[in-house]
Design a protein around this motif. Structure first.
Motif, mmCIF file in Angstrom:
data_model
loop_
_atom_site.group_PDB
_atom_site.id
_atom_site.type_symbol
_atom_site.label_atom_id
_atom_site.label_comp_id
_atom_site.label_asym_id
_atom_site.label_seq_id
_atom_site.Cartn_x
_atom_site.Cartn_y
_atom_site.Cartn_z
ATOM 1 N N ALA A 34 33.532 66.832 31.949
ATOM 2 C CA ALA A 34 32.878 65.970 30.965
ATOM 3 C C ALA A 34 33.677 65.925 29.676
ATOM 4 O O ALA A 34 34.385 66.883 29.317
ATOM 5 N N TYR A 35 33.516 64.824 28.958
ATOM 6 C CA TYR A 35 34.208 64.646 27.673
ATOM 7 C C TYR A 35 33.376 63.707 26.805
ATOM 8 O O TYR A 35 32.875 62.685 27.279
ATOM 9 N N VAL A 36 33.197 64.071 25.531
ATOM 10 C CA VAL A 36 32.540 63.202 24.556
ATOM 11 C C VAL A 36 33.381 63.175 23.290
ATOM 12 O O VAL A 36 34.134 64.108 22.991
ATOM 13 N N THR A 37 33.237 62.086 22.525
ATOM 14 C CA THR A 37 34.020 61.943 21.303
ATOM 15 C C THR A 37 33.316 61.007 20.339
ATOM 16 O O THR A 37 32.407 60.267 20.718
ATOM 17 N N GLY A 38 33.733 61.044 19.085
ATOM 18 C CA GLY A 38 33.179 60.140 18.083
ATOM 19 C C GLY A 38 32.331 60.859 17.064
ATOM 20 O O GLY A 38 32.531 62.060 16.807
ATOM 21 N N GLN A 39 31.383 60.115 16.489
ATOM 22 C CA GLN A 39 30.519 60.651 15.443
ATOM 23 C C GLN A 39 29.060 60.587 15.867
ATOM 24 O O GLN A 39 28.647 59.677 16.593
ATOM 25 N N VAL A 40 28.286 61.534 15.367
ATOM 26 C CA VAL A 40 26.841 61.527 15.602
ATOM 27 C C VAL A 40 26.176 60.488 14.719
ATOM 28 O O VAL A 40 25.292 59.742 15.155
ATOM 29 N N HIS A 41 26.609 60.426 13.461
ATOM 30 C CA HIS A 41 26.067 59.469 12.491
ATOM 31 C C HIS A 41 27.201 58.613 11.937
ATOM 32 O O HIS A 41 28.374 59.017 11.984
ATOM 33 N N PRO A 42 26.880 57.444 11.382
ATOM 34 C CA PRO A 42 27.924 56.616 10.767
ATOM 35 C C PRO A 42 28.625 57.346 9.634
ATOM 36 O O PRO A 42 28.087 58.285 9.038
ATOM 37 N N ALA A 43 29.813 56.902 9.336
ATOM 38 C CA ALA A 43 30.616 57.541 8.290
ATOM 39 C C ALA A 43 29.928 57.508 6.941
ATOM 40 O O ALA A 43 30.208 58.335 6.079
#
Length: 384
Positions: A34-43
């Motif tokens: 498995a792999y996840v990426t990015g942000q939980v909330h907007p910048a």
């Protein structure tokens, strides 16, 4: 292999300006990556947070329908449920409006009921699904009798959930735990039912894109996180106050399932298993006929359908044969898929997406980034 998965997800997130994304692959031998990426909330948030925990759970929209249908298939195999019995009989609903006459549970699970979402499908207690349909019968019908026309409809699965409770006398979440979650190895639940307060803390709110703006759609911070059931707007409900059949919507059988991407891939694997319930669920119940149209295939999105399952056995844009279900709602884009030829199962998601169906009456085919991930996951090179 994980490096290639990471590159594919990173490319999709960047190309579509998504907030985050991820995938999980389960090979035929049961190994998981498995792999996840990015942000939980907007910048723009005080603490955007890095999306780096594959076990984080989120609302997976209409993927939920495949799990709901699997319960029905398991009960049918056990002889507890007749898929072809009329819904009005199963619900002891003698005053059902005319549009429900002849509608079976099989019709609900295959979107061949003749019902539509024209009047919506969300209502408040103490109104029941039956009372909701009675009050809006003139709006809900498509004009097509049961079994004649495929039209994707969320209301079908709200009603199906109530039928499952009526037939068994058990709460919907307990049925889901017994027939889907425990066998698959899923710790999540419908509207967080059965998930401990501690585990609920590892949750991914979903933001929907409106042009340059992202708006939060799920998991409000001030929700009643200690309640037995947590509704989409954050309200909590207690099992002690729950009335089976009347209140099934509180679990959102059509879209309320919270899972991690790893658990979603495990659901895909369950859907592809060789059990009697799995075999039943994957049988083609409806197939689009372009020479004599028999439904809304949505540009091939629904070219073939089983019991709560989308089937791709001859779709040139997808490396099949694939069975599973997509989810597209409130900023979530994703799906769970099993390749019947290779035994590979996978799940994918993208968050912060726009609504591709905004202003339309029906679903559309997959967006470019999601389609690229599906092609990557099940191409011969990756599956070999």
């Amino acid at each position: 292999m994980i490096e290639r998965y990471a590159q594919a997800v990173d490319a999709a997130v960047e190309a579509g300006a998504f907030l985050g994304g991820g995938m999980c692959v389960i090979e035929s031998d049961g190994s998981e990556q498995a792999y996840v990426t990015g942000q939980v909330h907007p910048a723009s948030a005080t603490d955007p947070g890095c999306l780096d925990a594959p076990r984080i759970r989120m609302r997976m929209a209409s993927i939920s329908k495949a799990a709901t249908a699997r319960i029905a298939c398991a009960l049918a195999v056990e002889g507890v449920l007749d898929l072809d019995a009329e819904v009005r009989a199963l619900l002891d609903w003698p005053d059902a409006p005319a549009l429900m006459h002849g509608v079976s549970l099989r019709h609900l699970l295959t979107h061949l009921s003749g019902l539509t979402d024209a009047a919506g499908y969300i209502f408040e207690r103490p109104q029941s699904p039956m009372a909701f349909i009675e009050a809006r019968a003139d709006e809900i019908g498509s004009g097509q009798g049961p079994g004649r026309w495929f039209r994707y409809c969320n209301l079908n699965f709200v009603l199906a959930g109530a039928v499952l409770e009526a037939v068994t006398g058990e709460r919907f979440d307990l049925l889901a735990r017994r027939y889907v979650f425990d066998p698959a190895g899923i710790g999540g639940g419908f509207n967080w039912a059965g998930v401990s307060v501690e585990e609920r803390a590892c949750r991914l709110p979903i933001y929907q894109r409106y042009g340059d703006r992202l708006e939060r759609q799920t998991e409000p911070e001030m929700a009643d996180w200690g309640a037995d059931i947590v509704w989409g707007d954050g309200r909590g409900f207690a099992f002690a106050d729950y009335v089976p059949v009347r209140d099934t919507l509180l679990f959102s059988p059509h879209a309320g399932l919270r899972m991690s991407v790893i658990e979603a891939a495990r659901l895909a694997r369950l859907l592809g298993d060789e059990s009697p319930a799995g075999t039943l669920q994957r049988e083609t119940q409806w197939k689009f006929d372009p020479t004599a149209p028999n439904g809304s295939d949505c540009d091939g999105h629904f070219g073939e359908f089983g019991l709560g399952l989308t089937i791709y056995r001859a779709e040139p844009r997808l490396p099949g044969p694939l069975i599973g279900h997509a989810g597209h709602a409130l900023g979530f884009t994703g799906g769970v898929w099993h390749n019947e030829a290779t035994g590979r199962s996978a799940a994918l998601f993208l968050t912060g997406s726009a609504d591709l169906t905004d202003g339309l009456d029906d679903e559309v085919f997959y967006g470019a980034e999601e389609l690229a991930l599906m092609q990557f996951l099940f191409s011969e090179r990756q599956s070999g």
